[in-house]
Design an enzyme around this catalytic site. Sequence first.
Site, PDB file in Angstrom:
ATOM      1  N   TYR A  47     -17.867  12.897 -13.017  1.00 40.43           N
ATOM      2  CA  TYR A  47     -17.774  14.121 -13.820  1.00 40.43           C
ATOM      3  C   TYR A  47     -16.444  14.254 -14.553  1.00 40.43           C
ATOM      4  CZ  TYR A  47     -21.774  15.563 -10.997  1.00 40.43           C
ATOM      5  OH  TYR A  47     -22.997  15.632 -10.385  1.00 40.43           O
TER       6      TYR A  47
ATOM      7  N   HIS B   6      -7.718  -4.258  -7.721  1.00 37.94           N
ATOM      8  CA  HIS B   6      -7.497  -3.551  -6.456  1.00 37.94           C
ATOM      9  C   HIS B   6      -8.803  -3.431  -5.666  1.00 37.94           C
ATOM     10  CE1 HIS B   6      -4.720  -1.081  -4.069  1.00 37.94           C
ATOM     11  NE2 HIS B   6      -5.736  -0.263  -3.818  1.00 37.94           N
TER      12      HIS B   6
ATOM     13  N   ARG C 152       0.798  -1.222   0.000  1.00 38.57           N
ATOM     14  CA  ARG C 152       0.000   0.000   0.000  1.00 38.57           C
ATOM     15  C   ARG C 152       0.833   1.276   0.000  1.00 38.57           C
ATOM     16  NH1 ARG C 152      -4.235   0.307   4.760  1.00 38.57           N
ATOM     17  NH2 ARG C 152      -4.234  -1.916   4.242  1.00 38.57           N
TER      18      ARG C 152
END
Length: 829
Positions: free
Chosen positions: A130, A86, A40
Amino acid sequence: MSADLPGEEPAAADRVSAVRVEDEMEQSYIDYAMSVIVGRALPDARDGLKPVQRRILYAMHEEGITSNAGHRKASNIVGDTMGSYHPHGDQSIYDALARMAQEFSLRYPLVDGQGNFGSVDGDPPAAMRYTEARMAPVAEEMLRDIERDTVDFESNYDDRLREPTVLPAAVPNLLLNGSSGIAVGMSTNIPPHNLGEVIDGVVHLIENPDCTVSDLMQFVRGPDFPTGAKIVGRQGIYDAYQTGRGKLRVRAELEVDEEEGRIVVTELPYQENKARRIERIANDVNSGRIEGISDLRDESDREGIRVVIELKRGANADVVRNQLLEHHLERTFSVISLALVDGQPRVLNLKQLLSEYLNHRKEVVRRRSEYLLTEAEDRAHILEGRLKALDHVEEVVELVRNAEDRDGAKAALRERFGFSTAQAEHIVRMQLGSLTSMEAAELEEEYERVTAEIERLETILGSESELLGVIEEELLEVKAKYDDDRRTAIIEDTGTVTHEDLIPEEEMVVVLTEGDYVKRMPLSSFDPQHRGGKGIIGTRLKDGDRVSTVFQASTHDYLLCFTSAGQVYQLRTYELPEMGRTARGRSAVNVLSLDRDERVTAIVNTEDFDEDEFLTMVTRGGYIKRTPVGEFDNILSTGIRAVSLEEGDELVDVAVTDGESDVIVGTECGMAIRFDETEARAMGRTARGVNAIKLTEGNVGNENLSDRRDWEGDAVVGLVRAKADDDRDLLTVTWHGYGKRTPLSAYRRQSRYGKGLIDIKTNARNGHVVALKTVSEDDDVVIMSEGGQIMRTYASEVSEQGRNTMGVRVMRLDTLDWVASVDVFDGEE
């Protein structure tokens, strides 16, 4: 409870093992920590990517969202990445995607974003539904040749798909874009760099494998932040490259426009929140922490940052600039070059970072060459079969035509001509048109090309230098395609912004009282007056207090403060509290550690020192002593001993002499003696000194002044330095505000410890002498009374008279007020 029957599995309780809680907690924590470190938070030293970044780019590659394709909805990319590689939540994936698209975060963005992906003002990206994205061209370099078995693959989280453990990385991304992350018990913070410089460093390492970090620093000059700004000094860069850890001072780019009265900020330190920084500057302006700013505007646009700071009329632009740098526009970037090497976190220096990348590229190019060699050899094998078939074309056609089926034809070809299975399969599938003479010529050319490629690949695989040559050539091609100018300048370190830089250099008047109050006021607050004026209020005094000393100094001056007790303290003028004329001041114990009844009697500016000079001191009892200035280099905050005094004696004045001058010692009763300073030999700080002048004994005080003296006999009031050819005057001022100027030449040289000559008449009108100073006609004189009145006048206003005269009124005093102190400064300054 019955026992288990034969053949039955043991009960659940029998399968439980006894484990120490400490051991289980330790192992579980280690497993968790390594999961965070490897999976990570930390980048791989080879491709410079964290797992989530690598998976986003690979998912885009698999979906064909390249730099030449149209933009795809970010939500689509996030969904594909989460579903396939993931499974840790869409928000973390989108945050990583957005950061890879931010031009102010990455030096070379890996994602070409369309829409709102955040700003330097700390605005978050728009929702993923968006925004749109696709790979940036440089990201495709990260994935180049991934389909040619250049890297290892592993199963994804649900074993449905395969994902790369590392990307081929044709660009050294770890240094180009840097990385930051917090793992368990460790963190990384690698700054971005310039592509051209890093590639030049790798090329130098290829050509000079034994080079040092210092050698590489000739090519990799330092970090290159996407937001520009400046790195102050090279020590932090050197430390970071040598050890993997260092601290960089990053300073905003700002221009001081003194004509317009403004400061314009055009670049900010890396990862600085512009809106928050402007707000904090405004808060400091409103609170008075930063002075001299009248307005603050953000005029930034798509073209870049522009923050305009308007200055007040008369504000010192350099001081405001230094205040902004100290508090807001300069920050420290801590470098920690921590990355994963073979799955283990390691702190790497510059050479190790480049070496890890180079070793990775060697493995990638080797595996790619092996893959391409296998392909070329397979193709050459097919071409050899086709060429052989063309040499026996009639027989081959006849054999195929007479065969019962394809399998029979292939078997016949293998048996008759010795073709391999692959060759026979290809020949059977050949079209009739491929038997033309033109097709035969093309086959010959292709076979020659493939053969040459096989030889080249075998050479690369058989020679380390050839392999490195390929890597170098490809890196230079990348440099030619993506190199750009450095954005972050590296400037020499002229020292950190000190408190002194924040204080304008200004001439000040410093006032001390017998009650231990001190303050400073701008000299410009006091306009020069004609002789005989009353002056203006210079300080408000506490009942029973009176002014003891006044002197002039610049705010940046180092001052030695000598006290009546023979101690000396060192301070900067700006350390004294600045207050208005009507203020009382602040207790001197906050600045000087004075004992009870101890007061400052002499001030010496260290700007006047040369190494071979002396501090010459006189005491009220008539002793004189010279001490080399070098003995006052290291002065403790609690002060040091300057002179030893007899009981009841006091240090009254100090002058800087050069060993080749005369000194004039004056007394309160108007006597003065001039002698060669060398008649008082140089002594250490703790010495008492020798006699300077014979003082009149008995009660010599004027009856009108008896309440102003608590001792009998005459007393030394001060000394001055004089040269043989000195054309200056001796200024003598008395308690009642009278004074005169007398040429220094009027005081003939005598031997030390004589009675001296009459300097000025001390009678009821004049009172006793309070100060001796040397002046030129261009000098200004500052006089302060014990009651707090201060007057500034021109030295030329004081009449020039001979010795043994009464002088003229210099300052008009109220009843029961007396002159306390006098100082002289260069009027031209």
